[in-house]
Design a protein around this motif. Structure first.
Motif, mmCIF file in Angstrom:
data_model
loop_
_atom_site.group_PDB
_atom_site.id
_atom_site.type_symbol
_atom_site.label_atom_id
_atom_site.label_comp_id
_atom_site.label_asym_id
_atom_site.label_seq_id
_atom_site.Cartn_x
_atom_site.Cartn_y
_atom_site.Cartn_z
ATOM 1 N N GLU A 104 0.828 -1.207 0.000
ATOM 2 C CA GLU A 104 0.000 0.000 0.000
ATOM 3 C C GLU A 104 0.863 1.257 0.000
ATOM 4 N N GLU A 105 1.948 1.233 0.781
ATOM 5 C CA GLU A 105 2.844 2.386 0.817
ATOM 6 C C GLU A 105 3.545 2.579 -0.528
ATOM 7 N N ALA A 106 3.899 1.477 -1.185
ATOM 8 C CA ALA A 106 4.531 1.559 -2.502
ATOM 9 C C ALA A 106 3.585 2.185 -3.517
ATOM 10 N N ILE A 107 2.318 1.779 -3.482
ATOM 11 C CA ILE A 107 1.330 2.332 -4.414
ATOM 12 C C ILE A 107 1.160 3.826 -4.167
ATOM 13 N N GLU A 108 1.071 4.215 -2.903
ATOM 14 C CA GLU A 108 0.892 5.625 -2.582
ATOM 15 C C GLU A 108 2.100 6.460 -2.991
ATOM 16 N N ARG A 109 3.312 5.882 -2.871
ATOM 17 C CA ARG A 109 4.507 6.615 -3.272
ATOM 18 C C ARG A 109 4.473 6.911 -4.780
ATOM 19 N N LEU A 110 4.069 5.928 -5.551
ATOM 20 C CA LEU A 110 3.995 6.107 -7.001
ATOM 21 C C LEU A 110 2.833 7.002 -7.391
ATOM 22 N N ASN A 111 1.689 6.865 -6.712
ATOM 23 C CA ASN A 111 0.556 7.754 -6.967
ATOM 24 C C ASN A 111 0.929 9.210 -6.714
ATOM 25 N N ALA A 112 1.649 9.453 -5.622
ATOM 26 C CA ALA A 112 2.025 10.824 -5.268
ATOM 27 C C ALA A 112 2.896 11.439 -6.351
ATOM 28 N N TYR A 113 3.805 10.645 -6.914
ATOM 29 C CA TYR A 113 4.653 11.173 -7.991
ATOM 30 C C TYR A 113 3.820 11.481 -9.235
ATOM 31 N N LEU A 114 2.996 10.546 -9.661
ATOM 32 C CA LEU A 114 2.221 10.729 -10.884
ATOM 33 C C LEU A 114 1.228 11.881 -10.765
ATOM 34 N N ASN A 115 0.787 12.179 -9.543
ATOM 35 C CA ASN A 115 -0.145 13.283 -9.345
ATOM 36 C C ASN A 115 0.555 14.613 -9.077
ATOM 37 N N SER A 116 1.884 14.605 -9.075
ATOM 38 C CA SER A 116 2.630 15.824 -8.758
ATOM 39 C C SER A 116 2.825 16.736 -9.969
ATOM 40 N N PHE A 117 2.431 16.290 -11.154
ATOM 41 C CA PHE A 117 2.604 17.116 -12.349
ATOM 42 C C PHE A 117 1.407 16.937 -13.277
ATOM 43 N N SER A 118 1.171 17.958 -14.096
ATOM 44 C CA SER A 118 0.121 17.864 -15.118
ATOM 45 C C SER A 118 0.714 17.852 -16.518
ATOM 46 N N SER A 119 1.980 18.293 -16.637
ATOM 47 C CA SER A 119 2.673 18.307 -17.930
ATOM 48 C C SER A 119 3.983 17.557 -17.801
ATOM 49 N N LEU A 120 4.371 16.899 -18.885
ATOM 50 C CA LEU A 120 5.649 16.183 -18.894
ATOM 51 C C LEU A 120 6.141 16.086 -20.329
ATOM 52 N N GLN A 121 7.443 16.228 -20.506
ATOM 53 C CA GLN A 121 8.072 15.968 -21.797
ATOM 54 C C GLN A 121 9.496 15.507 -21.560
ATOM 55 N N GLY A 122 10.012 14.728 -22.494
ATOM 56 C CA GLY A 122 11.353 14.200 -22.342
ATOM 57 C C GLY A 122 11.672 13.214 -23.449
ATOM 58 N N ASN A 123 12.744 12.450 -23.243
ATOM 59 C CA ASN A 123 13.195 11.477 -24.230
ATOM 60 C C ASN A 123 12.840 10.064 -23.784
ATOM 61 N N PHE A 124 12.706 9.178 -24.765
ATOM 62 C CA PHE A 124 12.462 7.771 -24.437
ATOM 63 C C PHE A 124 13.266 6.869 -25.371
ATOM 64 N N ASN A 257 15.796 12.645 -19.181
ATOM 65 C CA ASN A 257 15.674 14.076 -19.494
ATOM 66 C C ASN A 257 14.228 14.558 -19.339
ATOM 67 N N LEU A 258 13.564 14.129 -18.281
ATOM 68 C CA LEU A 258 12.161 14.500 -18.098
ATOM 69 C C LEU A 258 12.032 15.912 -17.534
ATOM 70 N N ASP A 259 11.062 16.650 -18.062
ATOM 71 C CA ASP A 259 10.793 18.033 -17.650
ATOM 72 C C ASP A 259 9.300 18.138 -17.330
ATOM 73 N N THR A 260 8.988 18.457 -16.079
ATOM 74 C CA THR A 260 7.589 18.596 -15.672
ATOM 75 C C THR A 260 7.191 20.062 -15.463
#
Length: 277
Positions: A104-124, A257-260
């Protein structure tokens, strides 16, 4: 008509052991009976999260990073290194971050990151099931918008405009449209992320600084997709995802090279539904 390999590529975009017993012949020897040895009690196994696959050394790094690391460990000329502007500066040592103790803590850690930005760009960097390596740029604008822009010689681009996903192939002059809800990566563009609601969580593990979360999504086109997310705990950034589509084909995408902070151009997410390539 689109060939079968091409269909597999498009689907992927949206998305040893053997034992040999050797027995040596027994020599003629007198039979000797030895008293049984006492069996040592096994120590209680420590409670730990299962380990994920070994993390690639260059996960999420530019292609020249490996050469830079090799030079650093071999004691190269310091003066030459100081004037070499083709390689990034040495990365400072990262502070240790406490790993999540429960799923549960692992899921919340990842949820918190994904919800911390609305825009993202970078290389893949993308490794497809057929062994091909593709590179490009990724753009995300929540809610619902995403673009994969592939570098040549790839001729495919993937665009999500909020409701649909278009897969364009310039070489074949085709444009296929799918519902955004049928794609395995729809969780990346949710306005508000809750991974526990996106699918069935099948595993969580920590190896060093890397948190690995596995889930299954039964709502994707063609059946169930298996998704693995790799999150860098120390850098607090998503490094990689791996998707196994309903046919069993695996696609791995590493990010760097992610930019949020910068907002992508809105033109990146426009689908021309009447366009003929």
């Amino acid at each position: 008509m689109t060939s079968t390999p091409t269909l597999r590529v498009k689907a992927a975009m949206l998305t040893l052991s053997g034992c040999v017993a050797l027995a040596a012949p027994l020599a003629a020897q007198p039979l000797q009976i030895q008293p049984p040895k006492p069996v040592a009690a096994k120590p209680a196994a420590a409670r730990a999260l299962p380990l994920p696959p070994v993390r690639p050394a260059n996960l999420g790094l530019p292609r020249f990073a490996e050469a830079s690391a090799t030079q650093a460990t071999s004691g190269g000329n310091a003066a030459a290194t100081a004037t070499d502007t083709t390689r990034p500066a040495a990365t400072p040592a990262r502070a240790k971050v406490a790993a999540p103790a429960t799923r549960e803590e692992a899921i919340e850690r990842l949820n918190a990151y994904l919800n911390s930005f609305s825009s993202l760009q970078g290389n893949f960097i993308q490794h497809a099931a057929d062994g091909r390596r593709l590179e490009g740029r990724i753009y995300i604008q929540r809610p619902g918008k995403m673009r994969f822009e592939y570098e040549p010689p790839a001729t495919i681009e993937v665009i999500a405009d909020g409701s649909s996903v278009a897969v364009r192939d310039k070489r074949l002059a085709t444009q296929d449209i799918y519902s955004l809800g049928q794609t395995p990566l729809k969780f990346l563009v949710r306005e508000r992320m809750d991974l526990a609601r996106e699918g069935t969580i099948t595993g969580a593990a920590v190896d060093g600084d890397v948190l690995t979360l596995r889930l299954e999504d039964r709502t994707t086109l063609g059946g169930t997709s298996k998704i693995t997310l790799k999150f860098d705990l120390a850098a607090n950034v998503l490094r990689q995802w791996v998707v196994v589509d309903p046919q069993g084909y695996e696609t791995a995408v590493s990010l760097y090279n992610l930019d949020t902070q910068r907002r992508p151009d809105a033109k990146n997410f426009v689908i021309d539904y009447q366009r003929k390539l």
